[in-house]
Design a protein around this motif. Structure first.
Motif, PDB file in Angstrom:
ATOM      1  N   GLY A 102       0.852  -1.357   0.021  1.00 55.45           N
ATOM      2  CA  GLY A 102       0.121  -0.100  -0.066  1.00 55.45           C
ATOM      3  C   GLY A 102       0.846   1.279   0.068  1.00 55.45           C
ATOM      4  O   GLY A 102       1.755   1.364  -0.896  1.00 55.45           O
ATOM      5  N   ASP A 103       0.589   2.145   1.233  1.00 54.81           N
ATOM      6  CA  ASP A 103       1.536   3.320   1.078  1.00 54.81           C
ATOM      7  C   ASP A 103       2.636   3.289   2.013  1.00 54.81           C
ATOM      8  O   ASP A 103       3.564   3.996   2.076  1.00 54.81           O
ATOM      9  CB  ASP A 103       0.607   4.586   1.789  1.00 54.81           C
ATOM     10  N   ARG A 104       2.816   1.898   2.517  1.00 52.95           N
ATOM     11  CA  ARG A 104       3.966   1.725   3.324  1.00 52.95           C
ATOM     12  C   ARG A 104       5.334   0.836   2.527  1.00 52.95           C
ATOM     13  O   ARG A 104       4.983   0.217   2.119  1.00 52.95           O
ATOM     14  CB  ARG A 104       3.556   0.821   4.458  1.00 52.95           C
ATOM     15  N   VAL A 105       6.435   1.647   2.658  1.00 55.79           N
ATOM     16  CA  VAL A 105       7.479   1.140   2.170  1.00 55.79           C
ATOM     17  C   VAL A 105       8.125   0.226   3.159  1.00 55.79           C
ATOM     18  O   VAL A 105       8.527   0.264   4.189  1.00 55.79           O
ATOM     19  CB  VAL A 105       8.600   2.213   1.649  1.00 55.79           C
ATOM     20  N   VAL A 106       8.125  -1.212   3.015  1.00 52.36           N
ATOM     21  CA  VAL A 106       8.532  -2.110   3.782  1.00 52.36           C
ATOM     22  C   VAL A 106       9.841  -2.549   3.780  1.00 52.36           C
ATOM     23  O   VAL A 106      10.567  -2.538   4.712  1.00 52.36           O
ATOM     24  CB  VAL A 106       7.815  -3.495   3.505  1.00 52.36           C
ATOM     25  N   ALA A 107      10.498  -2.102   2.612  1.00 52.25           N
ATOM     26  CA  ALA A 107      12.072  -2.604   2.418  1.00 52.25           C
ATOM     27  C   ALA A 107      12.434  -1.736   1.262  1.00 52.25           C
ATOM     28  O   ALA A 107      11.818  -1.427   0.139  1.00 52.25           O
ATOM     29  CB  ALA A 107      12.410  -4.206   1.956  1.00 52.25           C
ATOM     30  N   GLU A 108      13.753  -1.236   1.321  1.00 54.65           N
ATOM     31  CA  GLU A 108      14.218  -0.217   0.111  1.00 54.65           C
ATOM     32  C   GLU A 108      15.686  -0.328   0.077  1.00 54.65           C
ATOM     33  O   GLU A 108      16.235  -0.298   1.191  1.00 54.65           O
ATOM     34  CB  GLU A 108      13.736   1.085   0.460  1.00 54.65           C
ATOM     35  N   ARG A 109      16.251  -0.222  -0.934  1.00 51.05           N
ATOM     36  CA  ARG A 109      17.650  -0.327  -1.473  1.00 51.05           C
ATOM     37  C   ARG A 109      17.821   0.582  -2.496  1.00 51.05           C
ATOM     38  O   ARG A 109      17.372   0.223  -3.617  1.00 51.05           O
ATOM     39  CB  ARG A 109      18.453  -1.625  -1.372  1.00 51.05           C
ATOM     40  N   ILE A 110      18.601   1.564  -2.441  1.00 51.80           N
ATOM     41  CA  ILE A 110      18.830   2.360  -3.749  1.00 51.80           C
ATOM     42  C   ILE A 110      20.444   2.492  -3.743  1.00 51.80           C
ATOM     43  O   ILE A 110      21.304   3.091  -2.927  1.00 51.80           O
ATOM     44  CB  ILE A 110      18.387   4.036  -3.515  1.00 51.80           C
ATOM     45  N   GLY A 111      21.010   1.905  -4.638  1.00 54.00           N
ATOM     46  CA  GLY A 111      22.508   1.828  -5.100  1.00 54.00           C
ATOM     47  C   GLY A 111      22.938   2.990  -5.579  1.00 54.00           C
ATOM     48  O   GLY A 111      22.041   4.088  -5.994  1.00 54.00           O
ATOM     49  N   PRO A 112      24.380   3.279  -5.763  1.00 53.62           N
ATOM     50  CA  PRO A 112      24.978   4.497  -6.104  1.00 53.62           C
ATOM     51  C   PRO A 112      24.473   5.337  -7.546  1.00 53.62           C
ATOM     52  O   PRO A 112      24.316   6.323  -7.724  1.00 53.62           O
ATOM     53  CB  PRO A 112      26.187   4.283  -6.132  1.00 53.62           C
ATOM     54  N   LEU A 113      24.250   4.420  -8.592  1.00 55.79           N
ATOM     55  CA  LEU A 113      23.949   4.890  -9.805  1.00 55.79           C
ATOM     56  C   LEU A 113      22.322   4.916 -10.008  1.00 55.79           C
ATOM     57  O   LEU A 113      21.886   5.470 -10.812  1.00 55.79           O
ATOM     58  CB  LEU A 113      24.351   3.792 -10.898  1.00 55.79           C
ATOM     59  N   HIS A 114      21.727   4.687  -9.137  1.00 58.49           N
ATOM     60  CA  HIS A 114      20.169   4.830  -9.176  1.00 58.49           C
ATOM     61  C   HIS A 114      19.908   6.194  -8.218  1.00 58.49           C
ATOM     62  O   HIS A 114      18.519   6.539  -8.195  1.00 58.49           O
ATOM     63  CB  HIS A 114      19.629   3.638  -8.643  1.00 58.49           C
ATOM     64  N   ARG A 115      20.730   6.899  -7.685  1.00 58.09           N
ATOM     65  CA  ARG A 115      20.458   8.019  -6.723  1.00 58.09           C
ATOM     66  C   ARG A 115      20.332   9.449  -7.720  1.00 58.09           C
ATOM     67  O   ARG A 115      20.849   9.412  -8.726  1.00 58.09           O
ATOM     68  CB  ARG A 115      21.235   8.240  -5.685  1.00 58.09           C
ATOM     69  N   GLY A 116      19.339   9.961  -7.203  1.00 55.61           N
ATOM     70  CA  GLY A 116      18.974  11.143  -8.138  1.00 55.61           C
ATOM     71  C   GLY A 116      17.967  11.120  -9.113  1.00 55.61           C
ATOM     72  O   GLY A 116      17.886  12.015 -10.072  1.00 55.61           O
ATOM     73  N   ALA A 117      17.121  10.342  -9.064  1.00 57.18           N
ATOM     74  CA  ALA A 117      16.101  10.113 -10.313  1.00 57.18           C
ATOM     75  C   ALA A 117      16.551   9.678 -11.728  1.00 57.18           C
ATOM     76  O   ALA A 117      16.208  10.721 -12.535  1.00 57.18           O
ATOM     77  CB  ALA A 117      15.035  10.983  -9.921  1.00 57.18           C
ATOM     78  N   PRO A 118      17.356   9.181 -11.834  1.00 58.05           N
ATOM     79  CA  PRO A 118      18.022   9.150 -13.216  1.00 58.05           C
ATOM     80  C   PRO A 118      16.905   8.141 -14.101  1.00 58.05           C
ATOM     81  O   PRO A 118      15.924   7.644 -13.544  1.00 58.05           O
ATOM     82  CB  PRO A 118      19.146   7.974 -13.195  1.00 58.05           C
ATOM     83  N   MET A 119      16.961   8.456 -15.383  1.00 56.13           N
ATOM     84  CA  MET A 119      15.997   7.662 -16.290  1.00 56.13           C
ATOM     85  C   MET A 119      16.664   6.263 -16.529  1.00 56.13           C
ATOM     86  O   MET A 119      18.059   6.200 -16.963  1.00 56.13           O
ATOM     87  CB  MET A 119      15.869   8.386 -17.741  1.00 56.13           C
ATOM     88  N   LEU A 120      15.817   5.336 -16.401  1.00 62.54           N
ATOM     89  CA  LEU A 120      16.353   3.856 -16.451  1.00 62.54           C
ATOM     90  C   LEU A 120      15.430   3.114 -17.536  1.00 62.54           C
ATOM     91  O   LEU A 120      14.637   3.438 -17.771  1.00 62.54           O
ATOM     92  CB  LEU A 120      16.202   3.155 -15.142  1.00 62.54           C
ATOM     93  N   GLU A 121      16.413   2.073 -18.135  1.00 62.94           N
ATOM     94  CA  GLU A 121      15.754   1.281 -19.423  1.00 62.94           C
ATOM     95  C   GLU A 121      14.735   0.560 -18.619  1.00 62.94           C
ATOM     96  O   GLU A 121      15.390  -0.563 -17.672  1.00 62.94           O
ATOM     97  CB  GLU A 121      17.011   0.558 -19.958  1.00 62.94           C
ATOM     98  N   TRP A 122      13.488   0.177 -18.866  1.00 62.34           N
ATOM     99  CA  TRP A 122      12.666  -0.753 -18.683  1.00 62.34           C
ATOM    100  C   TRP A 122      12.903  -2.101 -19.220  1.00 62.34           C
ATOM    101  O   TRP A 122      12.258  -2.901 -18.822  1.00 62.34           O
ATOM    102  CB  TRP A 122      11.131  -0.278 -18.868  1.00 62.34           C
ATOM    103  N   GLY A 123      13.231  -2.014 -20.451  1.00 59.80           N
ATOM    104  CA  GLY A 123      13.526  -3.303 -21.290  1.00 59.80           C
ATOM    105  C   GLY A 123      12.105  -3.809 -21.377  1.00 59.80           C
ATOM    106  O   GLY A 123      11.269  -3.091 -22.023  1.00 59.80           O
ATOM    107  N   SER A 124      12.059  -5.165 -21.583  1.00 56.27           N
ATOM    108  CA  SER A 124      10.828  -5.900 -21.883  1.00 56.27           C
ATOM    109  C   SER A 124       9.417  -5.417 -21.067  1.00 56.27           C
ATOM    110  O   SER A 124       8.577  -5.864 -21.672  1.00 56.27           O
ATOM    111  CB  SER A 124      11.154  -7.314 -21.993  1.00 56.27           C
ATOM    112  N   ILE A 125       9.544  -4.762 -19.922  1.00 58.22           N
ATOM    113  CA  ILE A 125       8.525  -4.357 -19.296  1.00 58.22           C
ATOM    114  C   ILE A 125       7.664  -3.540 -20.308  1.00 58.22           C
ATOM    115  O   ILE A 125       6.338  -3.068 -20.393  1.00 58.22           O
ATOM    116  CB  ILE A 125       8.813  -3.752 -18.171  1.00 58.22           C
TER     117      ILE A 125
END
Length: 290
Positions: free
Chosen positions: A17-40
């Motif tokens: 729901g609205d609660r984040v249970v677990a989270e991990r943000i690596g160094p290249l993912h910080r700062g809201a970069p644009m990421l490839e979604w691939g086959s999604i």
């Protein structure tokens, strides 16, 4: 292959729901970069078809050859069969030989001239279970573009992403928002080129990590366990999809029986890492919830 990438980074989040249970943000993912979604991206293409069908502009059971006559495909190959990977088309076209950028050569012009006329000859009778086909989604992309006289990106924005409120997405993101994955020489590794031809609808979408999570939640909101989820993989009450391009991996799953969403994106890691991280997150959450 990611074994040649020096840099590694993972972003993962499990939300109830609205609660984040677990989270991990690596160094290249910080700062809201644009990421490839691939086959999604395929779920967006399937949703375009579904929206056109809801509007009475497309029959999902129409033979693809009625939309793209040059394919010469039999009537058994329908729009729905492309969505569900049951068309009998192979995974990729002949001539995909560049290991560094395999989709770059397949511009729309080349695809129409060299790939479309060979489809009937390359198709085989489908097996009882789906056979994953990037080529099938490229054909679907061209069929949707030809039907509407709109580009895939226009259709994705107008029919799916903007109505869902998912705006931080693109097919050619600004260079300053692309995370840089470097090889062992220190040189940046270029992402695959997918936006110049119909394989954009098979794996060419970029977006923020938060946007991927919001997209999946919004796209599957209100769907029950028995509802058709076009383009999504189904495992019980889970609707999920993954993707992997040159150095990016992605995974997102929504449990339709609850408000749980698991979202993972990796950079510079092996194929399948995003799926395994998601599985570990889900197992840990189940164990901690006891």
């Amino acid at each position: 292959m990611s074994i040649l990438a020096r840099d590694r980074s993972t972003a993962a989040r499990l939300r109830d729901g609205d609660r984040v249970v677990a989270e991990r943000i690596g160094p290249l993912h910080r700062g809201a970069p644009m990421l490839e979604w691939g086959s999604i991206t395929k779920t967006v293409t399937a949703a375009i078809a579904a929206r056109l069908a809801e509007a009475g502009e497309l029959d999902l059971d129409a033979p693809v050859a009625t939309l793209l006559p040059a394919t010469l495909l039999p009537d058994a190959v329908t729009v729905r069969s492309l969505i569900e990977h049951t068309s009998g088309l192979p995974r990729v076209p002949v001539g995909m030989t560049d290991p560094l950028d395999p989709y770059a050569a397949f511009s729309t012009q080349r695809f129409d001239a060299e790939v479309v006329p060979t489809l009937a000859a390359r198709r085989r009778e489908p097996r009882p279970t789906p056979e994953y086909s990037n080529l099938g989604y490229a054909v679907l992309t061209r069929a949707l573009e030809d039907l509407t006289d709109r580009s895939w990106w226009q259709l994705a924005r107008e029919r799916v992403l903007e109505p869902l409120g998912v705006l931080d997405v693109d097919v050619v993101p600004p260079a300053e928002r692309r995370p840089v994955v470097r090889g062992w020489s220190g040189a940046p590794r270029a992402p695959w080129t997918m936006h110049t031809g119909p394989f954009v609808g098979a794996g060419g979408l970029w977006g923020a990590f938060d946007g991927l999570e919001r997209y999946a939640s919004a796209a599957l909101r209100g769907t029950g366990a028995d509802a058709w989820a076009p383009g999504w993989q189904v495992s019980g009450t889970l609707r999920w999809h993954n993707g992997h391009v040159r150095d990016s991996g992605s995974f997102v799953a929504v449990d339709t029986a609850s408000d749980r969403v698991v979202t993972v994106h990796t950079l510079g890691r092996f194929v399948g890492t995003a799926d395994r991280v998601a599985q570990r997150l889900a197992r840990r959450h189940r164990r901690d919830a006891r």
